[in-house]
Design an enzyme around this catalytic site. Sequence first.
Site, mmCIF file in Angstrom:
data_model
loop_
_atom_site.group_PDB
_atom_site.id
_atom_site.type_symbol
_atom_site.label_atom_id
_atom_site.label_comp_id
_atom_site.label_asym_id
_atom_site.label_seq_id
_atom_site.Cartn_x
_atom_site.Cartn_y
_atom_site.Cartn_z
ATOM 1 N N ASP A 66 0.883 -1.158 0.000
ATOM 2 C CA ASP A 66 0.000 0.000 0.000
ATOM 3 C C ASP A 66 0.927 1.215 0.000
ATOM 4 O O ASP A 66 1.682 1.429 0.950
ATOM 5 C CB ASP A 66 -0.848 -0.049 1.271
ATOM 6 C CG ASP A 66 -1.679 1.213 1.468
ATOM 7 O OD1 ASP A 66 -1.463 2.204 0.748
ATOM 8 O OD2 ASP A 66 -2.547 1.192 2.359
ATOM 9 N N VAL A 67 0.884 2.007 -1.064
ATOM 10 C CA VAL A 67 1.877 3.088 -1.207
ATOM 11 C C VAL A 67 1.735 4.180 -0.148
ATOM 12 O O VAL A 67 2.649 4.985 0.019
ATOM 13 C CB VAL A 67 1.845 3.726 -2.620
ATOM 14 C CG1 VAL A 67 2.232 2.710 -3.688
ATOM 15 C CG2 VAL A 67 0.490 4.370 -2.916
ATOM 16 N N ASN A 93 2.711 5.392 -9.926
ATOM 17 C CA ASN A 93 1.466 5.407 -10.702
ATOM 18 C C ASN A 93 0.218 5.170 -9.855
ATOM 19 O O ASN A 93 -0.867 5.635 -10.215
ATOM 20 C CB ASN A 93 1.560 4.333 -11.795
ATOM 21 C CG ASN A 93 0.221 4.060 -12.440
ATOM 22 O OD1 ASN A 93 -0.215 4.798 -13.319
ATOM 23 N ND2 ASN A 93 -0.469 3.022 -11.988
ATOM 24 N N TYR A 166 -9.279 14.741 -5.709
ATOM 25 C CA TYR A 166 -8.416 14.221 -6.787
ATOM 26 C C TYR A 166 -7.632 15.359 -7.450
ATOM 27 O O TYR A 166 -6.410 15.270 -7.646
ATOM 28 C CB TYR A 166 -9.297 13.496 -7.807
ATOM 29 C CG TYR A 166 -8.545 12.793 -8.904
ATOM 30 C CD1 TYR A 166 -8.035 11.516 -8.711
ATOM 31 C CD2 TYR A 166 -8.355 13.411 -10.144
ATOM 32 C CE1 TYR A 166 -7.346 10.864 -9.726
ATOM 33 C CE2 TYR A 166 -7.661 12.760 -11.161
ATOM 34 C CZ TYR A 166 -7.169 11.486 -10.946
ATOM 35 O OH TYR A 166 -6.485 10.847 -11.946
ATOM 36 N N LYS A 170 -3.504 15.959 -7.555
ATOM 37 C CA LYS A 170 -2.699 16.044 -8.776
ATOM 38 C C LYS A 170 -2.017 17.407 -8.886
ATOM 39 O O LYS A 170 -0.896 17.502 -9.395
ATOM 40 C CB LYS A 170 -3.561 15.747 -10.005
ATOM 41 C CG LYS A 170 -4.129 14.330 -10.022
ATOM 42 C CD LYS A 170 -3.046 13.251 -9.948
ATOM 43 C CE LYS A 170 -3.605 11.852 -10.135
ATOM 44 N NZ LYS A 170 -2.581 10.807 -10.059
HETATM 45 C C1 BGC Z 1 -9.196 10.669 -14.285
HETATM 46 C C2 BGC Z 1 -10.250 10.124 -15.220
HETATM 47 C C3 BGC Z 1 -10.693 11.192 -16.199
HETATM 48 C C4 BGC Z 1 -9.521 11.888 -16.854
HETATM 49 C C5 BGC Z 1 -9.929 13.067 -17.705
HETATM 50 C C6 BGC Z 1 -8.098 11.269 -15.109
HETATM 51 O O1 BGC Z 1 -7.072 11.711 -14.294
HETATM 52 O O2 BGC Z 1 -8.725 9.621 -13.435
HETATM 53 O O3 BGC Z 1 -11.358 9.649 -14.481
HETATM 54 O O4 BGC Z 1 -11.495 10.594 -17.216
HETATM 55 O O5 BGC Z 1 -8.627 12.335 -15.859
HETATM 56 O O6 BGC Z 1 -10.893 13.887 -17.092
#
Ligand code: BGC
Length: 268
Positions: A66-67, A93, A166, A170
Site C-alpha cells: 500500500d503506497v 502510478n 483528486y 494532482k
Molecule cells: C481521471 C479520469 C478522467 C480523466 C480526464 C483522469 O485523471 O482519473 O477519471 O477521465 O482524468 O478527465
Amino acid sequence: MTDGVLAGYRTLVTGASSGIGQGTAVAFGAAGARVAVDYRSQPDDAEETVRRIEAAGGEAFAVRADVSDPEAVSAMVEEVCDRFGGIDVLVANAGLQRDAPALEMSVEDWRTVLDVNLTGQFLCAQAAARRMVQQGPGAGPARSAGSIIAMSSVHDAIPWAGHVNYAASKGGVDMLMRTLAQELGPRGVRVNAISPGAIKTPINEDAWSTPEAERELLRLIPYGRVGVVEDVAAAAVWLASDAADYVTGTTLYVDGGMTTYPSFRDGG
Ligand code: BGC
C-alpha cells in the site's frame, strides 16, 4: 530479453495490476526492462501483468504494498533492490478516485485520495531516490543515477468539480515532481510527470463505456478519440530511457488536446 531502449533497466511500477500501471509495466518489459509489479489488493491481476511480461520474453515479479504506508513502501523498495541489485526507474502510478460534491465530501474520502495519490507518490519517490543517489550516475544501465516518473493527470491543470480531492492531489503532484527535480538533479536523478487525459481504464469506465457517454467525452478531446493505456505507456518508456536524459522537472501531457480548453472552439 537483452534488446530494447530499457534493456536491463531495473524498474518498479506502482499500481501495476490494472489500467495505466499495467500497460506501462508491460511496455517496460517489452522494452527490455526488469519489472517489479506493485499491487495493493488484486494479486491475481498483478500476476496477470507478470504473465504478460514473461510471455513476451521479459522478467517480472509481483510485490504487494500500500503506497500510503511508509513501512510497506520501504520494504517494497528493499525487495526490488534485493532481487534486481538496484533500481533505475520508479513509475509512481498508484492512484484512485473517491468522488463527491465538495459540500458533501467526507474527510475520509479527502484523506484517502491525498494519502494514496500524493503522500504515496512522495513515499515511493523518497525510498527509490535514496537508493538511486547511493548508486550514482552511470552505475546502472542508464546515464542518470535513476529516474522517477510521477503519473499525474490533466487535473493537475484543469479544475474538476465533484473531484476536489483528486484535483488537489494532482495539483500537489506537480509541485512534488518539480521540487524533487530541482533538489535531486545535482545527485543525478531525473524526475518528471506524465499527465494523461481520458484513457480507457476501469477508473473512468462510466465516462466511455456507453456510446452516449463516449460522445459527451469526445467533446472534451480535440483529437477525436479516447486514449488507450499504450498511449501513456509509450510516453513512459521514452521518459525513462536515455533518449530523455536531458529531460527533468517537466510534465508530458498525453491527452489528445484536452488541456487546450476545447470548449473555446466555438466561443470566447
Ligand atoms: C481521471 C479520469 C478522467 C480523466 C480526464 C483522469 O485523471 O482519473 O477519471 O477521465 O482524468 O478527465
